[in-house]
Motif scaffolding. Structure first.
Motif, mmCIF file in Angstrom:
data_model
loop_
_atom_site.group_PDB
_atom_site.id
_atom_site.type_symbol
_atom_site.label_atom_id
_atom_site.label_comp_id
_atom_site.label_asym_id
_atom_site.label_seq_id
_atom_site.Cartn_x
_atom_site.Cartn_y
_atom_site.Cartn_z
ATOM 1 N N GLU A 1 41.051 -5.338 53.215
ATOM 2 C CA GLU A 1 40.136 -5.131 52.095
ATOM 3 C C GLU A 1 40.930 -5.333 50.808
ATOM 4 O OE1 GLU A 1 36.488 -4.318 50.377
ATOM 5 O OE2 GLU A 1 36.879 -4.277 52.538
ATOM 6 N N VAL A 2 40.319 -5.981 49.816
ATOM 7 C CA VAL A 2 40.952 -6.178 48.514
ATOM 8 C C VAL A 2 40.365 -5.152 47.549
ATOM 9 C CG1 VAL A 2 41.299 -7.763 46.578
ATOM 10 C CG2 VAL A 2 41.355 -8.623 48.931
ATOM 11 N N TYR A 3 41.236 -4.390 46.884
ATOM 12 C CA TYR A 3 40.805 -3.311 46.004
ATOM 13 C C TYR A 3 40.927 -3.665 44.527
ATOM 14 C CZ TYR A 3 40.647 -0.708 50.295
ATOM 15 O OH TYR A 3 40.328 -0.291 51.571
ATOM 16 N N ALA A 4 41.586 -4.764 44.211
ATOM 17 C CA ALA A 4 41.699 -5.283 42.839
ATOM 18 C C ALA A 4 42.385 -6.639 42.917
ATOM 19 C CB ALA A 4 42.482 -4.335 41.939
ATOM 20 N N VAL A 5 42.280 -7.390 41.834
ATOM 21 C CA VAL A 5 42.916 -8.700 41.724
ATOM 22 C C VAL A 5 43.589 -8.754 40.357
ATOM 23 C CG1 VAL A 5 42.499 -11.193 41.632
ATOM 24 C CG2 VAL A 5 41.172 -9.771 43.208
ATOM 25 N N SER A 6 44.766 -9.359 40.309
ATOM 26 C CA SER A 6 45.428 -9.524 39.014
ATOM 27 C C SER A 6 46.059 -10.913 38.925
ATOM 28 C CB SER A 6 46.495 -8.453 38.788
ATOM 29 O OG SER A 6 47.579 -8.609 39.684
ATOM 30 N N LEU A 7 46.205 -11.361 37.706
ATOM 31 C CA LEU A 7 46.921 -12.609 37.425
ATOM 32 C C LEU A 7 48.138 -12.217 36.598
ATOM 33 C CD1 LEU A 7 46.994 -15.670 37.737
ATOM 34 C CD2 LEU A 7 45.652 -15.833 35.631
ATOM 35 N N TYR A 8 49.299 -12.258 37.240
ATOM 36 C CA TYR A 8 50.549 -11.822 36.633
ATOM 37 C C TYR A 8 51.546 -12.977 36.694
ATOM 38 C CZ TYR A 8 54.959 -9.248 36.177
ATOM 39 O OH TYR A 8 56.208 -8.820 35.785
ATOM 40 N N ARG A 9 52.061 -13.353 35.533
ATOM 41 C CA ARG A 9 53.015 -14.468 35.442
ATOM 42 C C ARG A 9 52.499 -15.710 36.174
ATOM 43 N NH1 ARG A 9 58.989 -11.636 35.802
ATOM 44 N NH2 ARG A 9 58.689 -10.335 33.975
ATOM 45 N N VAL B 1 43.128 -8.582 34.970
ATOM 46 C CA VAL B 1 43.007 -7.584 36.030
ATOM 47 C C VAL B 1 41.521 -7.407 36.286
ATOM 48 C CG1 VAL B 1 43.493 -5.233 36.814
ATOM 49 C CG2 VAL B 1 45.127 -6.404 35.325
ATOM 50 N N LEU B 2 41.132 -7.527 37.548
ATOM 51 C CA LEU B 2 39.753 -7.370 37.989
ATOM 52 C C LEU B 2 39.737 -6.287 39.054
ATOM 53 C CD1 LEU B 2 36.799 -8.513 38.114
ATOM 54 C CD2 LEU B 2 37.644 -10.068 39.882
ATOM 55 N N GLY B 3 38.957 -5.236 38.819
ATOM 56 C CA GLY B 3 38.904 -4.156 39.795
ATOM 57 C C GLY B 3 38.192 -2.959 39.225
ATOM 58 N N PRO B 4 38.285 -1.814 39.899
ATOM 59 C CA PRO B 4 37.661 -0.605 39.379
ATOM 60 C C PRO B 4 38.314 -0.195 38.054
ATOM 61 C CG PRO B 4 38.974 -0.124 41.328
ATOM 62 C CD PRO B 4 38.985 -1.595 41.152
ATOM 63 N N GLU B 5 37.587 0.535 37.242
ATOM 64 C CA GLU B 5 38.057 0.875 35.896
ATOM 65 C C GLU B 5 39.417 1.568 35.900
ATOM 66 O OE1 GLU B 5 36.664 3.052 31.778
ATOM 67 O OE2 GLU B 5 35.275 2.995 33.452
ATOM 68 N N PHE B 6 39.676 2.430 36.867
ATOM 69 C CA PHE B 6 40.937 3.165 36.849
ATOM 70 C C PHE B 6 42.144 2.253 37.080
ATOM 71 C CE2 PHE B 6 39.974 3.363 41.381
ATOM 72 C CZ PHE B 6 41.209 3.244 41.982
ATOM 73 N N ILE B 7 41.912 1.004 37.501
ATOM 74 C CA ILE B 7 42.985 0.020 37.644
ATOM 75 C C ILE B 7 42.900 -1.035 36.544
ATOM 76 C CG2 ILE B 7 43.947 -1.817 39.106
ATOM 77 C CD1 ILE B 7 42.937 -0.207 41.541
ATOM 78 N N ALA B 8 41.693 -1.485 36.212
ATOM 79 C CA ALA B 8 41.513 -2.640 35.323
ATOM 80 C C ALA B 8 41.222 -2.288 33.872
ATOM 81 C CB ALA B 8 40.382 -3.523 35.867
ATOM 82 N N ARG B 9 41.147 -1.020 33.540
ATOM 83 C CA ARG B 9 40.778 -0.588 32.183
ATOM 84 C C ARG B 9 41.697 -1.163 31.112
ATOM 85 N NH1 ARG B 9 41.112 4.453 33.236
ATOM 86 N NH2 ARG B 9 43.299 4.609 32.705
ATOM 87 N N ASP B 10 42.999 -1.111 31.359
ATOM 88 C CA ASP B 10 43.975 -1.563 30.367
ATOM 89 C C ASP B 10 45.341 -1.692 31.034
ATOM 90 O OD1 ASP B 10 44.955 1.114 30.579
ATOM 91 O OD2 ASP B 10 43.858 1.732 28.791
ATOM 92 N N LEU B 11 46.343 -2.072 30.268
ATOM 93 C CA LEU B 11 47.682 -2.281 30.808
ATOM 94 C C LEU B 11 48.277 -0.993 31.378
ATOM 95 C CD1 LEU B 11 49.927 -4.334 31.297
ATOM 96 C CD2 LEU B 11 50.820 -3.774 29.029
#
Length: 127
Positions: A35-43, A89-99
Motif C-alpha cells: 500500500e502507498v501512503y504518500a508520494v514525494s518528488l525529492y531531488r 508531496v502528495l498524501g494525507p495532511e499530516f505528511i503533505a501539509r508542509d516541509l
C-alpha cells in the motif's frame, strides 16, 4: 494506491536513484504488493511511502515498483515547491501539509509515526 515490487537488478538502477537505495538496506520483496501512503518528488526522484518488510514506513523510489492501482484516498492533498530539493508531496495532511510535516515523517518523529500508524490501522478517516 497499490504497488508491486519489481524483480530488481541492483547493478542497473537509474543513476539518480542509486544514492537512495542499496540491496542491503532496502527491505522489499519481489512481486509483493504494498500500500502507498504518500508520494514525494525529492531531488527529481519520485518516492512512494510504503511499509517495508521490516514493518517500517519508508519512502522508497517508485522505480522499484509497478503501479497496480492508481486510486488514492479522497483526503490526500498536494503541496508543491516546498524547498529546493522537495518539489512535491502528495498524501494525507499530516505528511503533505508542509516541509516540517514531510520531514517529520522522513525522520520517523514520534508524533508523525503515531499519526501514520493510526491511519494504517483506521484508514483515511484517521486523518
Amino acid at each position: 494506491m497499490k504497488v508491486q515490487a519489481k524483480e530488481l537488478d541492483w547493478n542497473n538502477l537509474p543513476e539518480n536513484v542509486r544514492p537512495f537505495v542499496s540491496k542491503s538496506q532496502t527491505f522489499i520483496s519481489a512481486r509483493k504488493e504494498y500500500e502507498v501512503y504518500a508520494v514525494s518528488l525529492y531531488r527529481k526522484v519520485l518516492f512512494c511511502l510504503v511499509v517495508d518488510d521490516l514493518g517500517a514506513p519508508e519512502f522508497l523510489p517508485c522505480v522499484l515498483f509497478v503501479v497496480m492501482s492508481k486510486t488514492v484516498p479522497h483526503d490526500w492533498i498536494c503541496s508543491a515547491q516546498l524547498d529546493e530539493d522537495v518539489d512535491l508531496v502528495l498524501g494525507p495532511e499530516f505528511i503533505a501539509r508542509d516541509l516540517l510535516a514531510y520531514s517529520a515523517m522522513i525522520d520517523h518523529e514520534t508524533q508523525a509515526l503515531d499519526l501514520f500508524w493510526d491511519r494504517v490501522t483506521r484508514g483515511p478517516e484517521a486523518g
